[in-house]
Enzyme design. Structure first.
Site, PDB file in Angstrom:
ATOM      1  N   ASP A   8       0.854  -1.187   0.000  1.00  0.00           N
ATOM      2  CA  ASP A   8       0.000   0.000   0.000  1.00  0.00           C
ATOM      3  C   ASP A   8       0.891   1.239   0.000  1.00  0.00           C
ATOM      4  OD1 ASP A   8      -1.995  -1.845   0.190  1.00  0.00           O
ATOM      5  OD2 ASP A   8      -2.734  -1.220   2.154  1.00  0.00           O
ATOM      6  N   ASP A 129     -15.880  -4.212  -0.893  1.00  0.00           N
ATOM      7  CA  ASP A 129     -15.711  -4.013   0.543  1.00  0.00           C
ATOM      8  C   ASP A 129     -17.088  -4.140   1.179  1.00  0.00           C
ATOM      9  OD1 ASP A 129     -13.027  -3.382   0.062  1.00  0.00           O
ATOM     10  OD2 ASP A 129     -13.556  -1.289  -0.335  1.00  0.00           O
TER      11      ASP A 129
END
Length: 240
Positions: A8, A129
């Protein structure tokens, strides 16, 4: 099952966020490229990269860094984070990214998803998500009334071949994935499922592998040394 170490990128650094909260950032490396090299040297056969700056702004802020990684490595790389146009998709694929991941854009802009899948086929994946089985959007701030299972069925009809499923309540918490929901998704369609969020032990990886999932993304547990990547690879090889 493919294990995807997560990289990330925020402010040109390799970081981890807890439950997507930018205020809960921990820096693990000043060089995402060095981190990519590390995981590949340990046996990684694929990488999962997220442009966290891009996720906030919708701009491919870290594309140059991602291009450095694709140019210096020889494993497939999938990239997500703020990809909201055909131009961004094309740019990432042109620099050697194997698969781009659409998130909120896939929920809010079905026409973009249809066009992307029509042209680029399996090079486009969708990140789902969810909280309590319901799809969450806009950086996890909003929970919709759409069940993740129903969305996967819709995506399959469009032609999406791969999804990344993250249970928000599990992400970054090292408490194990939501196995029940992953199993529901696995049985709901023929779409390839990549699990993300909460994976924290060899047992977690073994269970996911036993479920015949396509892949699993490992993040915080790797960076906090809760698990050993080479051991995780052995676990996937030893699953019957």
């Amino acid at each position: 099952m493919i294990l995807f170490p997560a990289i990330d990128i925020l402010n040109e650094k390799c970081v981890r966020l807890i439950q997507g909260d930018y205020a809960k950032e921990k820096i693990y490396s000043n060089s995402p490229l060095a981190m990519a090299d590390r995981w590949i040297s340990l046996g990684a056969t694929a990488l999962h990269i997220v442009d966290l700056d891009g996720a906030k702004t919708g701009n491919a802020t870290n594309q140059t860094i991602i291009e450095q990684i694709t140019s210096n490595t020889n494993v497939p790389i999938q990239v997500g984070g703020g990809i909201r146009s055909m131009e961004q998709i094309e740019n990432y694929l042109s620099i050697g990214v194997q698969r781009v991941i659409l998130g909120t854009a896939a929920v809010h802009n079905i026409s973009l998803l249809n066009q992307a899948v029509d042209i680029f086929k399996d090079k486009v994946a969708v990140s789902i998500d969810a909280r309590d089985g319901f799809v969450a959007t806009d950086g996890w701030r909003q929970t919709s009334n759409v069940l993740a299972v129903d969305l996967v069925k819709q995506l399959e009809q469009i032609g999406v071949q791969t999804i990344i499923y993250t249970d928000i309540s599990k992400d970054g918490m090292l408490q194990g994935p939501n196995f029940q929901e992953l199993e529901n998704l696995q049985h709901a369609s023929s779409v390839r499922v990549i699990a993300s969020g909460g994976i924290s032990s060899n047992d977690d990886v073994k269970k996911l592998s036993d479920m015949n999932l396509y892949g699993a993304i490992i993040g915080k547990a790797l960076y906090d040394n809760s698990v050993d990547f080479t051991e995780l690879l052995e676990v996937t090889r030893n699953v019957s």
